[in-house]
Scaffold this motif. Structure first.
Motif, PDB file in Angstrom:
ATOM      1  N   GLN A   1      81.852 -26.490-119.459  1.00  0.00           N
ATOM      2  CA  GLN A   1      82.617 -27.615-120.004  1.00  0.00           C
ATOM      3  C   GLN A   1      81.745 -28.507-120.874  1.00  0.00           C
ATOM      4  N   TRP A   2      80.544 -28.766-120.409  1.00  0.00           N
ATOM      5  CA  TRP A   2      79.605 -29.643-121.131  1.00  0.00           C
ATOM      6  C   TRP A   2      79.290 -29.054-122.504  1.00  0.00           C
ATOM      7  N   GLU A   3      79.060 -27.743-122.535  1.00  0.00           N
ATOM      8  CA  GLU A   3      78.754 -27.073-123.800  1.00  0.00           C
ATOM      9  C   GLU A   3      79.882 -27.276-124.806  1.00  0.00           C
ATOM     10  N   VAL A   4      81.117 -27.180-124.339  1.00  0.00           N
ATOM     11  CA  VAL A   4      82.275 -27.279-125.235  1.00  0.00           C
ATOM     12  C   VAL A   4      82.564 -28.723-125.626  1.00  0.00           C
ATOM     13  N   LYS A   5      82.599 -29.619-124.649  1.00  0.00           N
ATOM     14  CA  LYS A   5      83.068 -30.989-124.891  1.00  0.00           C
ATOM     15  C   LYS A   5      81.983 -31.927-125.403  1.00  0.00           C
ATOM     16  N   VAL A   6      80.723 -31.687-124.984  1.00  0.00           N
ATOM     17  CA  VAL A   6      79.655 -32.627-125.325  1.00  0.00           C
ATOM     18  C   VAL A   6      78.766 -32.121-126.453  1.00  0.00           C
ATOM     19  N   LEU A   7      78.430 -30.841-126.439  1.00  0.00           N
ATOM     20  CA  LEU A   7      77.421 -30.325-127.362  1.00  0.00           C
ATOM     21  C   LEU A   7      77.980 -29.622-128.593  1.00  0.00           C
ATOM     22  N   ALA A   8      79.117 -28.982-128.464  1.00  0.00           N
ATOM     23  CA  ALA A   8      79.594 -28.073-129.518  1.00  0.00           C
ATOM     24  C   ALA A   8      79.895 -28.752-130.844  1.00  0.00           C
ATOM     25  N   GLY A   9      80.419 -29.959-130.761  1.00  0.00           N
ATOM     26  CA  GLY A   9      80.743 -30.670-132.000  1.00  0.00           C
ATOM     27  C   GLY A   9      81.967 -30.144-132.711  1.00  0.00           C
ATOM     28  N   PRO A  10      82.010 -30.151-134.027  1.00  0.00           N
ATOM     29  CA  PRO A  10      80.857 -30.288-134.929  1.00  0.00           C
ATOM     30  C   PRO A  10      80.466 -31.754-135.147  1.00  0.00           C
ATOM     31  N   PRO A  11      79.189 -31.965-135.528  1.00  0.00           N
ATOM     32  CA  PRO A  11      78.111 -30.967-135.565  1.00  0.00           C
ATOM     33  C   PRO A  11      77.590 -30.675-134.161  1.00  0.00           C
ATOM     34  N   ARG A  12      77.051 -29.486-133.967  1.00  0.00           N
ATOM     35  CA  ARG A  12      76.495 -29.122-132.671  1.00  0.00           C
ATOM     36  C   ARG A  12      75.157 -29.819-132.463  1.00  0.00           C
ATOM     37  N   ILE A  13      74.938 -30.261-131.228  1.00  0.00           N
ATOM     38  CA  ILE A  13      73.627 -30.777-130.835  1.00  0.00           C
ATOM     39  C   ILE A  13      73.106 -29.906-129.695  1.00  0.00           C
ATOM     40  N   CYS A  14      71.794 -29.775-129.602  1.00  0.00           N
ATOM     41  CA  CYS A  14      71.205 -28.885-128.592  1.00  0.00           C
ATOM     42  C   CYS A  14      71.209 -29.508-127.201  1.00  0.00           C
ATOM     43  N   TYR A  15      71.186 -30.835-127.151  1.00  0.00           N
ATOM     44  CA  TYR A  15      71.185 -31.514-125.862  1.00  0.00           C
ATOM     45  C   TYR A  15      71.663 -32.946-126.048  1.00  0.00           C
ATOM     46  N   LEU A  16      72.129 -33.541-124.947  1.00  0.00           N
ATOM     47  CA  LEU A  16      72.449 -34.959-124.926  1.00  0.00           C
ATOM     48  C   LEU A  16      71.365 -35.666-124.129  1.00  0.00           C
ATOM     49  N   HIS A  17      70.598 -36.488-124.806  1.00  0.00           N
ATOM     50  CA  HIS A  17      69.555 -37.280-124.166  1.00  0.00           C
ATOM     51  C   HIS A  17      69.800 -38.720-124.574  1.00  0.00           C
ATOM     52  N   MET A  18      69.952 -39.622-123.594  1.00  0.00           N
ATOM     53  CA  MET A  18      70.441 -40.964-123.887  1.00  0.00           C
ATOM     54  C   MET A  18      69.532 -41.745-124.833  1.00  0.00           C
ATOM     55  N   THR A  19      68.225 -41.651-124.639  1.00  0.00           N
ATOM     56  CA  THR A  19      67.323 -42.382-125.537  1.00  0.00           C
ATOM     57  C   THR A  19      67.461 -41.884-126.966  1.00  0.00           C
ATOM     58  N   ASP A  20      67.595 -40.573-127.124  1.00  0.00           N
ATOM     59  CA  ASP A  20      67.731 -39.997-128.459  1.00  0.00           C
ATOM     60  C   ASP A  20      69.052 -40.385-129.102  1.00  0.00           C
ATOM     61  N   ILE A  21      70.138 -40.246-128.376  1.00  0.00           N
ATOM     62  CA  ILE A  21      71.443 -40.456-128.987  1.00  0.00           C
ATOM     63  C   ILE A  21      71.686 -41.930-129.303  1.00  0.00           C
ATOM     64  N   ARG A  22      70.890 -42.810-128.703  1.00  0.00           N
ATOM     65  CA  ARG A  22      70.955 -44.240-129.049  1.00  0.00           C
ATOM     66  C   ARG A  22      70.027 -44.573-130.215  1.00  0.00           C
ATOM     67  N   SER A  23      69.279 -43.587-130.682  1.00  0.00           N
ATOM     68  CA  SER A  23      68.339 -43.795-131.785  1.00  0.00           C
ATOM     69  C   SER A  23      69.014 -43.466-133.115  1.00  0.00           C
TER      70      SER A  23
END
Length: 254
Positions: free
Chosen positions: A42-64
């Protein structure tokens, strides 16, 4: 005799303040391995797939902003990924939050000498070591008390160079610690220690828990963040503050 068969997985991450003496936390989720497998899909489809696709969800990064620009995400799109992440977590009530907090300054002041590992090596004791071993103990204790179907618990931790190597060595001594604490029945629950990269979904879920737990404690979450975190905060789990008195006792014993 109790029949314990299911494999559980505890994925955890760590967080601290601006300096090495700030409050240190290790947080993560415990769940049956089969639940993690389906959640990952589910995570792969709903969180990462996009578009655009991201390889991971990391909170510090996604707030940058810089990280978002590099991955072609607008602030609104990034926020949507976080919303979807909370949505996936909400679908899995089996995820049990486990958290361990350590007073880093007190720890550094108490453990001024190197500690001897089961391998015979001596290492400087760091908050990472105490927080992880305490977290692991809390996870297997929870399973023993409340999940009689649990046959063993595997632990996923993020690869972090030498710190991961040290954690591996401290984890190797967990059986001895269980015996010393008068709980040899927990030893059979000790599974594998699995270092992995940020792309491993359970670590991403743990990172989100760490980020929100730390900010909830500090009172810095906005209204939306507080509401999102409420579902996790209300779940049955384990949250410990490592007792400073125990630190003192250990120092005196040495």
């Amino acid at each position: 005799l109790e029949k314990r068969m299911a494999v559980f997985v505890a994925a955890s991450d760590e967080t601290t303040g601006a300096t090495h003496r700030d409050r240190f936390m290790r947080c993560g989720f415990l769940a049956p391995v089969n639940d993690w497998t389906t959640l990952t899909e589910q995570w792969e489809v709903k969180v990462l797939a996009g578009p655009p696709r991201i390889c991971y969800l990391h909170m510090t990064d996604i707030r940058s902003r810089q990280w978002r620009d590099e991955h072609h995400l607008s602030e609104t799109e990034a926020e949507h990924r976080v919303d979807e992440a909370f949505g996936v977590i909400a679908n899995w009530p089996s995820l049990t939050p486990i958290a361990m907090a350590v007073n880093s300054a007190r720890l550094y002041d108490t453990y001024t000498e190197e500690v001897l590992l089961t391998s015979g090596a001596k290492k400087k004791f760091l908050p990472d070591h105490l927080a992880f071993t305490s977290y692991a103990y809390a996870a297997i204790l929870f399973c023993w008390k409340y999940r009689p179907d649990a046959g063993k618990v595997d632990f996923i931790v993020e690869k972090n160079g030498e710190i991961t190597d040290h954690i591996r060595e401290f984890y190797a001594g967990m059986a001895i610690a269980c015996e010393a604490n008068g709980h040899p029945e927990l030893i059979s629950l000790l599974g594998d220690l699995i270092p992995a990269g940020k792309e491993r979904v359970p670590l991403q879920v743990a990172d989100l828990l760490c980020w929100y737990t730390q900010r909830s404690e500090r009172g810095t979450l906005d209204a939306k963040g507080t509401a999102q975190y409420a579902d996790i905060a209300q779940r049955i789990g384990e949250k410990f503050e490592y007792d400073e008195g125990l630190l003192t006792e250990r120092s005196e014993e040495r």
